[in-house]
Write a protein that holds these residues in place. Structure first.
Motif, short mmCIF file in Angstrom:
data_model
loop_
_atom_site.label_atom_id
_atom_site.label_comp_id
_atom_site.label_asym_id
_atom_site.label_seq_id
_atom_site.Cartn_x
_atom_site.Cartn_y
_atom_site.Cartn_z
N ASP A 122 0.94 -1.20 0.16
CA ASP A 122 0.08 0.20 0.02
C ASP A 122 0.91 1.37 0.06
OD1 ASP A 122 0.95 -0.15 2.65
OD2 ASP A 122 -1.04 0.30 3.68
N LYS A 123 2.14 1.07 -0.27
CA LYS A 123 3.04 2.44 -0.38
C LYS A 123 3.73 2.25 -1.84
CE LYS A 123 7.21 4.20 1.79
NZ LYS A 123 8.18 3.99 2.97
N LYS A 150 -0.40 -4.40 3.71
CA LYS A 150 0.06 -3.42 4.16
C LYS A 150 1.59 -3.22 4.18
CE LYS A 150 -0.35 -0.47 8.24
NZ LYS A 150 -0.40 0.81 7.30
N THR A 151 2.25 -2.38 3.49
CA THR A 151 3.54 -2.21 3.48
C THR A 151 3.90 -1.61 4.89
OG1 THR A 151 3.54 -1.82 1.25
CG2 THR A 151 5.62 -1.07 2.39
N THR A 152 4.68 -2.36 5.71
CA THR A 152 5.02 -1.90 7.10
C THR A 152 6.48 -1.30 7.32
OG1 THR A 152 5.54 -4.09 7.66
CG2 THR A 152 3.17 -3.07 8.02
#
Length: 161
Positions: A122-123, A150-152
């Motif tokens: 998501d980035k 989700k890119t953490t």
């Protein structure tokens, strides 16, 4: 929950007249890979499965990362399927991973990695840098169901200088 750690091979050398598959890391790559491994050691939960492209530059990057992470090199698997530049092999490999593995670490190549992290993370990342580390979490129970995650974490060597 599935967690994917994607690492692009470190900077490679074009100095020698070798087949692409056989290109080694250059001096910068030999410095960046262990530095990145040391940095992410404190940021991640250790992977249950670690697989690298069988290309020399990816395999060397993986071995340097693993040493910095304190993981025995015997845990590294090699796969020619990850010697992939468009993302099809990478996608097939990830989706076919055993569901008993919740944390998967993959060492590969661009453009496959940049395509993959932008497709499923998501980035937005213009270009996954050499030796860069990306973590994407997926709220699924099966790898074949991986979709929007989700890119953490995304970190590249230049951020550690």
């Amino acid at each position: 929950m599935k967690t994917l750690y994607l690492i692009r091979h470190a900077k490679s050398s074009w100095e020698f007249d070798l087949d692409d598959h056989e290109r080694p890391l250059n001096d910068r790559g030999l410095v960046d890979a262990p530095k990145m491994g040391t940095f992410v050691r404190e940021k991640i939960t250790m992977p249950q499965r670690i697989v690298s492209s069988d290309a020399v530059r990816a395999k060397t990057t993986a071995l340097l990362y693993l040493k910095a992470l304190g993981i025995p090199e015997e845990q590294l698997e090699l796969s020619n399927e990850l010697y992939d530049f468009n993302g099809t092999g990478l996608d097939n490999f990830i989706r076919s991973c055993e569901d008993s593995v919740n944390k998967l670490m993959v060492f590969g190549h661009n453009n496959a990695l940049t395509h993959w992290v932008n497709q499923y993370g998501d980035k937005a990342i213009d270009n996954v840098a050499t030796a860069a580390f990306t973590q994407i979490n997926f709220d699924v129970e099966r790898w074949e169901d991986v979709d929007q995650g989700k890119t953490t974490l995304y970190v590249k060597p230049k951020q550690l200088k």
